[in-house]
Design a protein around this motif. Sequence first.
Motif, PDB file in Angstrom:
ATOM      1  N   LEU A   1       0.446  -1.542   0.078  1.00 26.65           N
ATOM      2  CA  LEU A   1      -0.103  -0.187   0.058  1.00 26.65           C
ATOM      3  C   LEU A   1       0.733   1.304   0.251  1.00 26.65           C
ATOM      4  CD1 LEU A   1      -2.747  -0.916   2.173  1.00 26.65           C
ATOM      5  CD2 LEU A   1      -2.958  -0.862   0.187  1.00 26.65           C
TER       6      LEU A   1
ATOM      7  N   LEU B   1      -5.567  10.736  -5.347  1.00 29.07           N
ATOM      8  CA  LEU B   1      -5.220   9.596  -3.931  1.00 29.07           C
ATOM      9  C   LEU B   1      -3.872   9.371  -3.536  1.00 29.07           C
ATOM     10  CD1 LEU B   1      -8.632   8.974  -2.842  1.00 29.07           C
ATOM     11  CD2 LEU B   1      -7.558  11.062  -2.297  1.00 29.07           C
TER      12      LEU B   1
ATOM     13  N   LEU C   1      -0.661   9.701  -1.296  1.00 25.44           N
ATOM     14  CA  LEU C   1      -1.549   9.664  -0.161  1.00 25.44           C
ATOM     15  C   LEU C   1      -1.253   9.047   0.668  1.00 25.44           C
ATOM     16  CD1 LEU C   1      -4.863  10.904   0.351  1.00 25.44           C
ATOM     17  CD2 LEU C   1      -2.992  12.543   1.072  1.00 25.44           C
ATOM     18  N   GLU C   2      -1.026   8.752   2.115  1.00 28.19           N
ATOM     19  CA  GLU C   2       0.022   6.732   3.061  1.00 28.19           C
ATOM     20  C   GLU C   2      -1.622   6.668   3.153  1.00 28.19           C
ATOM     21  OE1 GLU C   2       2.832   6.204   4.282  1.00 28.19           O
ATOM     22  OE2 GLU C   2       4.416   6.800   3.283  1.00 28.19           O
ATOM     23  N   PRO C   3      -1.151   5.380   3.660  1.00 32.32           N
ATOM     24  CA  PRO C   3      -2.511   4.949   4.046  1.00 32.32           C
ATOM     25  C   PRO C   3      -3.379   5.766   5.029  1.00 32.32           C
ATOM     26  CG  PRO C   3      -1.203   3.439   3.357  1.00 32.32           C
ATOM     27  CD  PRO C   3      -0.199   4.505   2.919  1.00 32.32           C
TER      28      PRO C   3
ATOM     29  N   LEU D   1      -4.958   9.078   4.458  1.00 37.01           N
ATOM     30  CA  LEU D   1      -6.156   8.210   3.657  1.00 37.01           C
ATOM     31  C   LEU D   1      -7.243   8.053   5.355  1.00 37.01           C
ATOM     32  CD1 LEU D   1      -8.106   8.444   1.830  1.00 37.01           C
ATOM     33  CD2 LEU D   1      -7.654   5.982   1.923  1.00 37.01           C
TER      34      LEU D   1
ATOM     35  N   LEU E   1      -9.965   0.862   9.812  1.00 38.12           N
ATOM     36  CA  LEU E   1      -8.816   0.495   8.423  1.00 38.12           C
ATOM     37  C   LEU E   1      -7.597   1.290   8.823  1.00 38.12           C
ATOM     38  CD1 LEU E   1      -9.850   1.934   5.820  1.00 38.12           C
ATOM     39  CD2 LEU E   1      -9.010   3.694   5.578  1.00 38.12           C
TER      40      LEU E   1
ATOM     41  N   THR F   1      -6.171  -2.303   9.490  1.00 36.58           N
ATOM     42  CA  THR F   1      -5.977  -3.288   9.131  1.00 36.58           C
ATOM     43  C   THR F   1      -4.376  -2.725   8.167  1.00 36.58           C
ATOM     44  OG1 THR F   1      -8.438  -3.414   8.735  1.00 36.58           O
ATOM     45  CG2 THR F   1      -6.597  -4.311   7.113  1.00 36.58           C
ATOM     46  N   VAL F   2      -4.216  -1.397   7.527  1.00 31.43           N
ATOM     47  CA  VAL F   2      -3.373  -0.912   6.712  1.00 31.43           C
ATOM     48  C   VAL F   2      -2.153  -1.597   7.548  1.00 31.43           C
ATOM     49  CG1 VAL F   2      -2.677   1.338   6.399  1.00 31.43           C
ATOM     50  CG2 VAL F   2      -4.607   1.194   5.979  1.00 31.43           C
TER      51      VAL F   2
ATOM     52  N   ALA G   1      -8.477  -7.049  12.707  1.00 28.28           N
ATOM     53  CA  ALA G   1      -7.824  -6.167  11.598  1.00 28.28           C
ATOM     54  C   ALA G   1      -7.151  -7.009  11.517  1.00 28.28           C
ATOM     55  CB  ALA G   1      -7.282  -5.032  12.120  1.00 28.28           C
ATOM     56  N   VAL G   2      -6.654  -7.736  11.936  1.00 28.25           N
ATOM     57  CA  VAL G   2      -6.067  -8.810  11.588  1.00 28.25           C
ATOM     58  C   VAL G   2      -6.022  -9.779  10.346  1.00 28.25           C
ATOM     59  CG1 VAL G   2      -3.872 -10.710  11.989  1.00 28.25           C
ATOM     60  CG2 VAL G   2      -4.300  -8.675  13.485  1.00 28.25           C
TER      61      VAL G   2
ATOM     62  N   ALA H   1      -9.129  -9.004   8.410  1.00 25.59           N
ATOM     63  CA  ALA H   1      -8.859  -8.315   7.362  1.00 25.59           C
ATOM     64  C   ALA H   1      -8.343  -8.068   6.507  1.00 25.59           C
ATOM     65  CB  ALA H   1      -9.589  -7.164   7.596  1.00 25.59           C
ATOM     66  N   ALA H   2      -6.773  -7.805   7.452  1.00 26.03           N
ATOM     67  CA  ALA H   2      -5.630  -7.770   6.240  1.00 26.03           C
ATOM     68  C   ALA H   2      -5.376  -8.792   6.304  1.00 26.03           C
ATOM     69  CB  ALA H   2      -4.746  -7.552   7.370  1.00 26.03           C
TER      70      ALA H   2
ATOM     71  N   VAL I   1     -13.353  -1.895   4.532  1.00 23.96           N
ATOM     72  CA  VAL I   1     -12.614  -1.777   4.562  1.00 23.96           C
ATOM     73  C   VAL I   1     -11.130  -2.239   3.701  1.00 23.96           C
ATOM     74  CG1 VAL I   1      -9.484  -1.827   6.108  1.00 23.96           C
ATOM     75  CG2 VAL I   1     -11.913  -1.056   6.825  1.00 23.96           C
TER      76      VAL I   1
ATOM     77  N   LEU J   1      -9.573   0.266   0.379  1.00 25.13           N
ATOM     78  CA  LEU J   1      -8.066   0.704   0.956  1.00 25.13           C
ATOM     79  C   LEU J   1      -8.022  -0.263  -1.328  1.00 25.13           C
ATOM     80  CD1 LEU J   1      -6.522  -1.279   3.634  1.00 25.13           C
ATOM     81  CD2 LEU J   1      -6.937   1.388   2.762  1.00 25.13           C
TER      82      LEU J   1
ATOM     83  N   ALA K   1      -8.772   3.054  -2.929  1.00 23.84           N
ATOM     84  CA  ALA K   1      -8.351   3.762  -3.314  1.00 23.84           C
ATOM     85  C   ALA K   1      -6.720   3.490  -3.938  1.00 23.84           C
ATOM     86  CB  ALA K   1      -8.047   4.587  -1.518  1.00 23.84           C
ATOM     87  N   PHE K   2      -5.895   2.560  -3.365  1.00 24.02           N
ATOM     88  CA  PHE K   2      -4.564   2.102  -3.735  1.00 24.02           C
ATOM     89  C   PHE K   2      -3.927   1.530  -5.243  1.00 24.02           C
ATOM     90  CE2 PHE K   2      -4.431   3.986   0.381  1.00 24.02           C
ATOM     91  CZ  PHE K   2      -4.201   4.177   0.505  1.00 24.02           C
ATOM     92  N   PHE K   3      -4.907   1.071  -5.279  1.00 22.98           N
ATOM     93  CA  PHE K   3      -4.940   0.118  -6.587  1.00 22.98           C
ATOM     94  C   PHE K   3      -6.245   0.541  -7.853  1.00 22.98           C
ATOM     95  CE2 PHE K   3      -4.094  -3.706  -3.957  1.00 22.98           C
ATOM     96  CZ  PHE K   3      -2.255  -2.752  -3.985  1.00 22.98           C
TER      97      PHE K   3
END
Lengths: 251, 194
Positions: A6, A124, A127-129, A132, A149, A152-153, B29-30, B32-33, B72, B76, B79-81
Amino acid sequence: MQPSPLSPRGGRLLAQHDPRLLVVALVLFALVTVSLKTPTAAAVALAAALALAAAGGLPLRELLRRLAVLEGFMLVVLATLPFTVPGEAWLTFGPLTATREGLFTAVLIALKANAVVLALLGLLGGLEPAVLGHALGRLGLPEKLVHLLLLTVRQIALLDQEQRRLRQAMRARAFVPRSDRHTWISYGNLIGMLLVRSLERSRRIEAAMRCRGFQGRLYLLDSHRWRFPDTAWLVGLLPLLAGLLALDRLS
Amino acid sequence: MLITGAVVSVGLLAVSLRRLDYQALPQAAVLAATFFVASLISVPLGPSSVHLLLNGLMGLLLGWTAVPALFVALVLQAAFFGFGGVLVLGVNTMNMALPAVLCALVLRPLLPRAGPRAMFLIGAAAGAAGVMLTGTCVALSLGLSGEPFWPAAKAIVLIYIPLALVEALMTGTVMSFLNRVAPELVLHGEAPHV
């Protein structure tokens, strides 16, 4: 050490603004673009999005690779639309007839979809995740969701390394991915192992966070301030979007 | 259609967030990641390769927590891909989350009593159902936009069928692996400190 999947690839030119400005600008641009009805206006929107993507500083190869993913999905829609929208005949292949109206719709959708994705990557991309995440939190996304979020990041970066280690271990045992049952089952086991390791990790994280007094609340500590230039940019953006709408409706 | 998707997704998120305890956030979160990372693995299929959706497995393991986790992951990815746009986020979340919730409600209660063989079958069912229902939802989202989109919608359902088969096999494998190695994850993965 591998960079996180990311980590931002874009430049810092746009990222120096308040991230809330970028998110708001993106949503406004997307809403206006989707409502456009003429190819001229859609082409102008695409040009504006190209300019944004250039300003965002994402490397060209990266940009094309990401657009290709969108095109893969769009291809099915774009290839069938000219033949399914009723209207004046334009081209005939055997029993199939492509109509002008269908071609028109397909071109319009292609222009708009590409404009929105380009604007997104441009605005975007730098931006660092975590930034955001903070911006979304400040814009009113529920707190729990923002925490999820942000956590998770952080975990994605760590688990991606874990995944690379496991895959390297498979390669060391001469595993080559092929389109067969053995590969699919091996990957199934890989994902299972990843889940087991990540569960152990999450227990350790939770214990560590409790030790530090975590009571279910992360504080959003960011240094971004909404500054005068941000307001100026936002105010400057509105007439441009209005102009795009006017071009669309009046031409 | 965009608005329907957004409304349904907001509703699902509201319900699932209320059920999500703050204490369970790190674990959610873990996981989800993990799902995000696992969906980046490209799996060879015929001449091409595919990425897994894993929403069936998420529903099975996470229950309602799968909804915010999927949201989430989609934010992500967008926004990032640049996968999908900003405005289709609502529709995408609905299309991914509804099948996950269905797997959570229908198949998850079967897990505590399942033997090793049944574990594989439940996993396979969740994998196939997750993909096929998502494919159907995507096709419906497209088809409801207007009659000219119907052939494309049908083509999309066809494209999802081989993906569903691979995902069924892999999700089944994941479930029987977890059953052997970490049965506690399968039985009560969502609430480690009841």
